[in-house]
Design a protein around this motif. Sequence first.
Motif, PDB file in Angstrom:
ATOM      1  N   GLU A 175      56.203  62.876  35.520  1.00 19.15           N
ATOM      2  CA  GLU A 175      56.335  62.535  36.840  1.00 19.15           C
ATOM      3  C   GLU A 175      55.908  63.432  37.776  1.00 19.15           C
ATOM      4  O   GLU A 175      56.181  64.841  37.643  1.00 19.15           O
ATOM      5  CB  GLU A 175      57.818  62.195  37.469  1.00 19.15           C
ATOM      6  N   TYR A 176      55.320  63.358  38.942  1.00 18.70           N
ATOM      7  CA  TYR A 176      54.722  64.218  39.724  1.00 18.70           C
ATOM      8  C   TYR A 176      55.144  63.888  41.362  1.00 18.70           C
ATOM      9  O   TYR A 176      55.225  62.450  41.508  1.00 18.70           O
ATOM     10  CB  TYR A 176      53.432  64.634  39.660  1.00 18.70           C
ATOM     11  N   TYR A 177      55.219  64.797  42.425  1.00 16.34           N
ATOM     12  CA  TYR A 177      55.388  64.543  43.869  1.00 16.34           C
ATOM     13  C   TYR A 177      53.962  64.604  44.400  1.00 16.34           C
ATOM     14  O   TYR A 177      53.583  65.808  44.358  1.00 16.34           O
ATOM     15  CB  TYR A 177      56.503  65.320  44.167  1.00 16.34           C
ATOM     16  N   ASN A 178      53.573  63.624  45.125  1.00 14.71           N
ATOM     17  CA  ASN A 178      52.434  63.374  45.687  1.00 14.71           C
ATOM     18  C   ASN A 178      52.423  63.927  47.093  1.00 14.71           C
ATOM     19  O   ASN A 178      51.411  63.635  47.697  1.00 14.71           O
ATOM     20  CB  ASN A 178      51.785  62.260  45.460  1.00 14.71           C
ATOM     21  N   GLY A 179      53.549  64.256  47.336  1.00 17.52           N
ATOM     22  CA  GLY A 179      53.489  64.868  48.952  1.00 17.52           C
ATOM     23  C   GLY A 179      54.467  63.781  49.623  1.00 17.52           C
ATOM     24  O   GLY A 179      55.110  64.180  50.889  1.00 17.52           O
ATOM     25  N   THR A 180      54.617  62.545  49.214  1.00 14.56           N
ATOM     26  CA  THR A 180      55.548  61.681  49.868  1.00 14.56           C
ATOM     27  C   THR A 180      56.464  60.982  49.077  1.00 14.56           C
ATOM     28  O   THR A 180      57.525  60.580  49.298  1.00 14.56           O
ATOM     29  CB  THR A 180      54.656  60.392  50.502  1.00 14.56           C
ATOM     30  N   GLN A 181      56.278  60.911  47.599  1.00 14.40           N
ATOM     31  CA  GLN A 181      56.943  60.227  46.823  1.00 14.40           C
ATOM     32  C   GLN A 181      56.789  60.847  45.415  1.00 14.40           C
ATOM     33  O   GLN A 181      55.487  61.169  45.166  1.00 14.40           O
ATOM     34  CB  GLN A 181      57.106  58.700  46.907  1.00 14.40           C
ATOM     35  N   TRP A 182      57.730  60.446  44.423  1.00 17.40           N
ATOM     36  CA  TRP A 182      57.682  60.819  43.123  1.00 17.40           C
ATOM     37  C   TRP A 182      56.705  59.552  42.241  1.00 17.40           C
ATOM     38  O   TRP A 182      57.252  58.421  42.527  1.00 17.40           O
ATOM     39  CB  TRP A 182      59.098  61.012  42.435  1.00 17.40           C
ATOM     40  N   ILE A 183      56.077  59.995  41.564  1.00 17.36           N
ATOM     41  CA  ILE A 183      55.149  58.907  40.741  1.00 17.36           C
ATOM     42  C   ILE A 183      55.515  59.276  39.348  1.00 17.36           C
ATOM     43  O   ILE A 183      55.337  60.138  38.663  1.00 17.36           O
ATOM     44  CB  ILE A 183      53.715  59.132  41.051  1.00 17.36           C
ATOM     45  N   GLU A 184      56.072  58.031  38.549  1.00 15.33           N
ATOM     46  CA  GLU A 184      56.308  58.394  37.250  1.00 15.33           C
ATOM     47  C   GLU A 184      54.989  57.542  36.297  1.00 15.33           C
ATOM     48  O   GLU A 184      54.576  56.565  36.420  1.00 15.33           O
ATOM     49  CB  GLU A 184      57.639  57.722  37.077  1.00 15.33           C
ATOM     50  N   VAL A 185      54.646  58.437  35.308  1.00 13.33           N
ATOM     51  CA  VAL A 185      53.813  57.952  34.256  1.00 13.33           C
ATOM     52  C   VAL A 185      54.388  57.972  32.932  1.00 13.33           C
ATOM     53  O   VAL A 185      55.163  59.069  32.603  1.00 13.33           O
ATOM     54  CB  VAL A 185      52.627  58.802  34.133  1.00 13.33           C
ATOM     55  N   THR A 186      54.347  56.951  32.043  1.00 12.87           N
ATOM     56  CA  THR A 186      55.204  56.691  30.718  1.00 12.87           C
ATOM     57  C   THR A 186      54.327  56.411  29.701  1.00 12.87           C
ATOM     58  O   THR A 186      53.236  55.656  29.909  1.00 12.87           O
ATOM     59  CB  THR A 186      56.212  55.737  30.980  1.00 12.87           C
ATOM     60  N   ASN A 187      54.694  56.534  28.498  1.00 12.82           N
ATOM     61  CA  ASN A 187      53.945  56.538  27.528  1.00 12.82           C
ATOM     62  C   ASN A 187      52.479  56.933  27.211  1.00 12.82           C
ATOM     63  O   ASN A 187      51.745  56.166  26.867  1.00 12.82           O
ATOM     64  CB  ASN A 187      54.097  55.225  26.722  1.00 12.82           C
ATOM     65  N   ALA A 188      52.395  58.108  27.806  1.00 13.27           N
ATOM     66  CA  ALA A 188      50.443  58.533  27.843  1.00 13.27           C
ATOM     67  C   ALA A 188      50.351  59.121  26.773  1.00 13.27           C
ATOM     68  O   ALA A 188      50.895  60.483  26.377  1.00 13.27           O
ATOM     69  CB  ALA A 188      50.744  59.145  29.245  1.00 13.27           C
ATOM     70  N   PRO A 189      49.350  58.948  25.969  1.00  6.73           N
ATOM     71  CA  PRO A 189      48.933  59.654  24.806  1.00  6.73           C
ATOM     72  C   PRO A 189      48.469  61.170  25.070  1.00  6.73           C
ATOM     73  O   PRO A 189      47.792  61.352  26.298  1.00  6.73           O
ATOM     74  CB  PRO A 189      47.689  58.816  24.217  1.00  6.73           C
ATOM     75  N   ALA A 190      49.081  62.030  24.364  1.00 13.58           N
ATOM     76  CA  ALA A 190      48.298  63.584  24.551  1.00 13.58           C
ATOM     77  C   ALA A 190      47.664  63.989  23.577  1.00 13.58           C
ATOM     78  O   ALA A 190      47.983  63.575  22.194  1.00 13.58           O
ATOM     79  CB  ALA A 190      49.711  64.380  24.681  1.00 13.58           C
ATOM     80  N   HIS A 191      46.502  64.424  23.635  1.00 12.70           N
ATOM     81  CA  HIS A 191      45.717  64.759  22.717  1.00 12.70           C
ATOM     82  C   HIS A 191      45.309  66.307  22.768  1.00 12.70           C
ATOM     83  O   HIS A 191      45.026  66.915  23.901  1.00 12.70           O
ATOM     84  CB  HIS A 191      44.229  64.091  22.595  1.00 12.70           C
ATOM     85  N   LEU A 192      45.287  67.129  21.637  1.00 16.24           N
ATOM     86  CA  LEU A 192      45.198  68.389  21.760  1.00 16.24           C
ATOM     87  C   LEU A 192      43.526  68.662  21.910  1.00 16.24           C
ATOM     88  O   LEU A 192      42.853  68.218  21.234  1.00 16.24           O
ATOM     89  CB  LEU A 192      45.411  69.281  20.605  1.00 16.24           C
ATOM     90  N   VAL A 193      43.247  69.764  23.011  1.00 16.59           N
ATOM     91  CA  VAL A 193      42.054  70.214  22.949  1.00 16.59           C
ATOM     92  C   VAL A 193      41.847  71.250  22.172  1.00 16.59           C
ATOM     93  O   VAL A 193      42.282  72.350  22.067  1.00 16.59           O
ATOM     94  CB  VAL A 193      41.537  70.603  24.766  1.00 16.59           C
ATOM     95  N   GLU A 194      40.546  71.246  21.649  1.00 18.29           N
ATOM     96  CA  GLU A 194      40.422  72.078  20.391  1.00 18.29           C
ATOM     97  C   GLU A 194      40.152  73.546  20.900  1.00 18.29           C
ATOM     98  O   GLU A 194      40.504  74.668  20.353  1.00 18.29           O
ATOM     99  CB  GLU A 194      39.185  71.956  19.464  1.00 18.29           C
ATOM    100  N   SER A 195      39.491  73.737  22.118  1.00 23.49           N
ATOM    101  CA  SER A 195      39.116  74.996  22.652  1.00 23.49           C
ATOM    102  C   SER A 195      39.942  75.154  24.190  1.00 23.49           C
ATOM    103  O   SER A 195      39.534  74.318  24.992  1.00 23.49           O
ATOM    104  CB  SER A 195      37.769  75.370  22.755  1.00 23.49           C
TER     105      SER A 195
END
Length: 211
Positions: free
Chosen positions: A116-136
């Motif tokens: 979750e992040y604060y965009n200046g006015t409210q907190w925005i939540e993101v769930t179940n987002a796939p994460a992939h390693l960047v090789e470099s």
Amino acid sequence: MSGSVSQQNVGLFPVSYRISTGLPGAPSLVLNLLVSTPQEQVNGNATITQAINPPLDLHSDVWGEYTYLTVMSPGVSKILITAQGNHGGPGSNSIVNFKIRLVVGTDWREGVANYEYYNGTQWIEVTNAPAHLVESVPSNAFQPFHPGPVIQPHRPIMPLYAAPIQSAIAAGDLAKMKSLAALAKQQLEQLPQLRIALDTAKNELSRLQSR
């Protein structure tokens, strides 16, 4: 990342993740972390962008920790990274504007994030987002530093005693009994190798003491 890396951190390695649901117009997170294995801590930075009007471009200095998670299946572990961020790092007076819980495999290559992040006015939540390693890892992701040797992550050893098995039997916990039985079988199968290694160590100790 603000500040410098402590020279006491002798086991360091960088990781960089791209985290996004891939949906049109969804926010995209780039998370750069420097992992310190002796302290089981992470430090780095996060950048969240989104193609909206006005465009989102949020930056945070990130710090946190990680821990190993053992699930029910014997031999299967995950790593849980929990971190937060602001402008300036933990020593600043800036408010926290970013929080994340990222679960990855023990090879650190991919996983799933809730953040979750604060965009200046409210907190925005993101769930179940796939994460992939960047090789470099981008060269500008971290401040210059000179790390010591990399300490590879490993799964902690958990010795098994009779008490947990007896407790599971008394409680009638079928799932726990199955898990403990499988773990006990695995450890019993390793006993011959352990005895051989112990005998070898005893012989070497006797040889060195007789000098």
